[in-house]
Design an enzyme around this catalytic site. Structure first.
Site, PDB file in Angstrom:
ATOM      1  N   HIS A 223      14.895 132.347 -77.102  1.00 53.19           N
ATOM      2  CA  HIS A 223      13.689 131.565 -77.388  1.00 53.19           C
ATOM      3  C   HIS A 223      12.570 131.872 -76.385  1.00 53.19           C
ATOM      4  O   HIS A 223      11.414 132.099 -76.764  1.00 53.19           O
ATOM      5  CB  HIS A 223      14.073 130.084 -77.362  1.00 53.19           C
ATOM      6  CG  HIS A 223      13.036 129.145 -77.869  1.00 53.19           C
ATOM      7  ND1 HIS A 223      12.041 128.642 -77.060  1.00 53.19           N
ATOM      8  CD2 HIS A 223      12.851 128.577 -79.089  1.00 53.19           C
ATOM      9  CE1 HIS A 223      11.288 127.810 -77.777  1.00 53.19           C
ATOM     10  NE2 HIS A 223      11.755 127.755 -79.012  1.00 53.19           N
TER      11      HIS A 223
ATOM     12  N   ASP B  12      10.466 127.454 -70.694  1.00 46.70           N
ATOM     13  CA  ASP B  12      11.318 127.799 -71.827  1.00 46.70           C
ATOM     14  C   ASP B  12      12.724 128.153 -71.342  1.00 46.70           C
ATOM     15  O   ASP B  12      13.172 127.630 -70.320  1.00 46.70           O
ATOM     16  CB  ASP B  12      10.659 128.962 -72.609  1.00 46.70           C
ATOM     17  CG  ASP B  12      10.927 128.856 -74.097  1.00 46.70           C
ATOM     18  OD1 ASP B  12      12.111 128.906 -74.476  1.00 46.70           O
ATOM     19  OD2 ASP B  12       9.977 128.737 -74.879  1.00 46.70           O
TER      20      ASP B  12
ATOM     21  N   SER C  48       7.447 126.057 -82.210  1.00 50.50           N
ATOM     22  CA  SER C  48       7.706 126.820 -80.976  1.00 50.50           C
ATOM     23  C   SER C  48       6.964 128.138 -80.981  1.00 50.50           C
ATOM     24  O   SER C  48       6.618 128.668 -79.933  1.00 50.50           O
ATOM     25  CB  SER C  48       9.197 127.160 -80.862  1.00 50.50           C
ATOM     26  OG  SER C  48       9.899 126.137 -80.241  1.00 50.50           O
TER      27      SER C  48
END
Ligand SMILES: *[C@@H]1O[C@H](CO)[C@@H](O)[C@H](O)[C@H]1NC(C)=O
Ligand SMILES: *[C@@H]1O[C@H](CO)[C@@H](O)[C@H](O)[C@H]1NC(C)=O
Ligand SMILES: *[C@@H]1O[C@H](CO)[C@@H](O)[C@H](O)[C@H]1NC(C)=O
Ligand SMILES: *[C@@H]1O[C@H](CO)[C@@H](O)[C@H](O)[C@H]1NC(C)=O
Ligand SMILES: CC(=O)N[C@H]1CO[C@H](CO)[C@@H](O)[C@@H]1O
Length: 784
Positions: free
Chosen positions: A225, A154, A567
């Site tokens: 994220h 990520d 996600s």
């Protein structure tokens, strides 16, 4: 394709063209798959051999005077060398060099490097990790995944968050061989017994021409994220977590004691395949048990997809790979990460919402959702205008009505007329820009409130945002009503009432319209997504220095944020896989997926079929795969449909892959004739799928074979029940199976035939094996 999807695609295309031309003339980054067993003995190692191969090519970039065009930090011939799940390397090559390479016998494939994207819906939204997915028995049986390591590919991590503290954790599992790579603002000391490793991979990204302005060269997350997904999969339990007071309570990841190893492969413009592959390669070498990848690109055949190939290698090493299905729903066949050995996860809602009501001047109340945390709007109604009718450009005299599709309708920066908008609530259509950015545009034009309305086909999937001015999100139908109302009166007016956090909302779960759908381009016999998990309104950890809206002008700072996207659903399944692996260390990746699929539910909390919020119709197998994960049941599934490396090889043979294509994936020569006796529908996948054709005599019936492994502790006797697909006859042989001990395997056959009057399209039924305690369900999908 959704508006957001097309925007991303456009940005992506123009980005890659420009970067290649501008930075590297005709040379581009490639990933090269090599058959290592052809290495001549005179080379001490593969790297030496690859290097010699590269230097033998004409106009070798390192040998030429144009050495200066090699990006900074690229110290060798290679971008990366791959050793574990993929054999080969990545390098910058000209077209001529690629041609030369392809002619060499040891080269199995040459793939152009490309950028993939993160799969959030990009804007702040929703909910907390609900109790809905916190499995109690599984938690204790697996000790919360304490012996399991999850590799998260990520944007890195914010290691100081409470979610990553290691108090009370046992020592790092001895199999761990990874490292905590030092880098900018990231010292080795930041790793601990929770965050066991952190690496970053940027060379591919730089070679492909990604922007490095303000980049932090380390595993530190400056995007948010990666911190969010890592804490969703395996964050420690943190009390008093909330986003600006919303969703307040205790936040915890699914496998709260599992170890996290971070592989930062995503940067400002996306994630380069060559770096993702390097991340997977290292993760497996380091000793992770689970790989979590909330990254997606266009769906491509497995043998042309280096990530699918890397995931095959991971599966061979017993590593479970879970990946996001994509946010390009509700378009058909939009699902990404479709390789049969990857577990692909779609997104659904949980039972927590953030209600806000839009009160119109004519008395109508429209339900919406919001994370706005400022003061309330006056109860006295304010003037209301549609962005499409408030364009800054001169309005045509005939433009009486709704100008949907214009920049102003989407409230794009600079599109609104301050004269028309001042003091008003503005209706903006969702799409073309980040949702929260619309409230900024309205604010800057002097507006006092914002309504973000879904447009077709977003349907009922409303995503709440922490707007900078009073604002809410409403459904597509709500948006239609507001536009009708605006055009029905000379003095449209409205106000918004905010109602905080609400739990126990029904129906839940509901599949999100943005969740990418099948049928998969890959194969009609493997369903993608395989399953759905929570991916709407997910509260998880967030780095310092970033606002919840991700807008730079937003001064608010928060330790948790609420995001939506596949996600977010992917790390839920990664965490569940870690718990299952902790409880059952001998389970293969296929066994873990089987346990999640055969126990998944296709009904909501009231026993009604799971819905799809695109249109609130029933979600089909193409939308939700086997259904919604049920952690508690998955820990004790009774029987599993195991899948071995050989099963996948046979499946590729039976699916008509050439030996060369298979070799690219498996790294070894495969003679298909032996295994071709198998039909592709015989792959031991927990959903049964066949195609029949009532007009062709030879295609009105088929026999499917499956093999189940008994994973319960004592002997038991299972019998089958069938729910027939409409117009289809199903007969199972044998109808009952007895197991004496754990680990025993038994096969059964299912004969499926079309009866008179069968309809065209896909009809769906199921079969379940039950022993009174367990219920092992496989959907049966018949395409007519
Ligand atoms: C909980 O968090 C809020 C806001 O972050 C803070 O004001 C409050 O003091 C915290 N309460 C506890 C018990 O830590
Ligand atoms: C809309 O919101 C109101 C007030 O919050 C609530 O009473 C009503 O049930 C909601 N309607 C729907 C369809 O959710
Ligand atoms: C308000 O106006 C809309 C659009 O014309 C209409 O659909 C709705 O029924 C009206 N509400 C009331 C309470 O009249
Ligand atoms: C499934 O197959 C793999 C590979 O052959 C094996 O290691 C595993 O023990 C089998 N059973 C389960 C329950 O995973
Ligand atoms: C040997 C070689 O490829 N030289 C090239 C280096 O790059 C310049 C332009 O940037 C070309 O003009 C040379 O031909």
């Amino acid at each position: 394709m959704s508006l957001l999807g097309s925007l991303v695609l456009i940005v992506f295309l123009s980005f890659s063209v420009v970067s290649i031309e501008a930075n590297f003339e005709r040379a581009h980054a490639f990933i090269v798959r090599v058959q290592n067993d052809l290495k001549p003995p005179e080379f001490s190692g593969v790297e030496h051999w690859y290097s010699s191969t590269l230097r033998s090519l004409s106009s070798n970039p390192l040998a030429s005077e144009n050495l200066t065009t090699i990006p900074k930090g690229l110290k060798s011939d290679f971008i990366h060398v791959y050793r574990t799940v993929f054999h080969g390397f990545s390098a910058k090559l000209t077209a001529q060099q690629v041609d030369e390479l392809k002619k060499r016998p040891e080269i199995l494939g040459v793939f152009p490097d490309q950028l993939r994207q993160l799969l959030t819906t990009r804007s702040p939204q929703f909910l907390g990790l609900g109790k809905t997915v916190m499995p109690n028995g599984l938690i204790s049986e697996s000790d919360s995944g304490s012996k399991v390591i999850i590799g998260v590919l990520d944007t890195g991590i914010w290691p100081e968050r409470r979610s990553f503290h290691d108090a009370g954790l046992a020592d790092v599992p001895s199999k761990w061989k990874g490292e905590c790579t030092e880098g900018e603002k990231f010292s080795k000391k930041l790793c601990n017994k929770k965050l066991v490793g952190a690496r970053y991979f940027i060379d591919g990204y730089e070679t492909i021409g990604g922007s490095t302005t303000g980049v932090i060269r380390s595993a530190r997350d400056t995007d948010g994220h990666g911190t969010h997904t890592a804490s969703t999969a395996a964050g420690r339990t943190v009390s008093n977590a909330s986003l600006l007071g919303f969703a307040s309570g205790t936040a915890g990841g699914i496998a709260s004691k599992a170890r996290i190893a971070v592989y930062k492969v995503c940067w400002h413009d996306g994630c380069a395949d060559s770096d993702i592959l390097a991340g997977i390669d290292k993760a497996v070498e380091d000793g992770v048990d689970v790989i979590s990848s909330s990254i997606g690109g266009p769906p491509i055949p497995d043998y042309e997809d280096p990530i699918a190939i890397g995931a095959f290698g991971a599966m061979e090493h017993g590593v479970f790979v879970s990946a996001a299905a994509g946010n390009s729903g509700p378009s058909e066949s939009s699902v990404t990460n479709i390789a049969p050995w990857i577990t692909t996860v779609g997104a659904s809602s949980i039972d927590r919402r953030f209600p806000a009501d839009l009160l119109l001047g004519n008395g109508s109340i429209i339900n919406g959702s919001s994370l706005y945390n400022g003061g309330p709007l006056p109860t006295k109604k304010l003037p209301l205008i549609y962005g499409g009718e408030a364009a800054a450009e001169p309005r045509r005299p005939d433009a009486k009505l709704v100008r949907s599709g214009s920049p102003a309708a989407f409230c794009i920066p600079g599109s609104l007329s301050p004269k028309l908008v001042r003091g008003k609530i503005v209706l903006c259509d969702r799409g073309m820009s980040a949702r929260a950015a619309k409230s900024l545009v309205v604010k800057e034009a002097g507006g006092v409130g914002v309504i973000v309305a879904n447009v077709e086909p977003e349907g009922g999937n409303i995503i709440a945002d922490a707007h900078l001015i009073p604002g809410l999100a409403i459904t597509q139908w709500g948006g239609d009503l507001v536009r009708d109302y605006i055009s029905s009166t000379k003095t449209p007016e409205a106000t918004i009432v905010f109602r905080g956090t609400q739990v126990g909302v029904k129906p839940a779960p509901v599949v999100a319209s943005f969740s990418s759908r099948g049928p998969s381009y890959g194969s009609p016999y493997i369903f993608k997504p395989d399953m759905v998990a929570p991916g709407v309104n997910i509260l998880a950890a967030w780095p310092d220095g970033l606002s919840p809206t991700e807008l730079s002008v937003d001064p608010r700072r928060t330790k948790f944020n609420i995001l939506s996207g596949t996600s977010m659903s992917c790390p839920h399944v990664s965490g569940l896989a870690a718990l299952l692996k902790g409880a059952h260390p001998d389970w293969s990746p296929g066994a873990i997926r089987s346990a999640l699929m055969t126990t998944a539910y296709t009904h909501d909390q009231d026993g009604k079929p799971l819905l799809d919020d695109t249109d609130y119709k029933e979600a089909t197998v193409f939308v939700m795969g086997a259904g919604h994960v049920d952690p508690e049941k998955a820990t004790d599934p009774g029987l599993i449909y195991n899948m071995t490396v050989e099963d996948y090889v046979s499946f590729m043979c039976a699916s008509g892959f050439s030996s060369d294509s298979i070799k690219v994936i498996t790294r070894r020569r495969v003679i298909c004739s032996e295994s071709q006796k198998l039909h592709p529908w015989d792959i031991n996948y927990p959903i049964i799928s066949v195609s029949l054709d009532p007009s062709t005599k030879s295609k009105t019936r088929l026999t499917v074979t499956r093999t189940v492994t008994h994973v319960g502790n004592s002997g038991s006797k299972y019998s089958v029940t069938v729910r027939r697909p409409k117009g289809i006859a199903v007969s199972v042989d044998p109808k009952s199976i007895e197991f004496k001990k754990k680990g025993e395997k038994q096969s059964y056959k299912v004969e499926i035939s079309v009866e008179e009057g069968g309809e065209d399209g896909a009809v769906i039924g199921s079969l379940s094996w039950t022993d009174g305690k367990h219920r092992v369900t496989s959907l049966i999908v018949v395409n007519i």
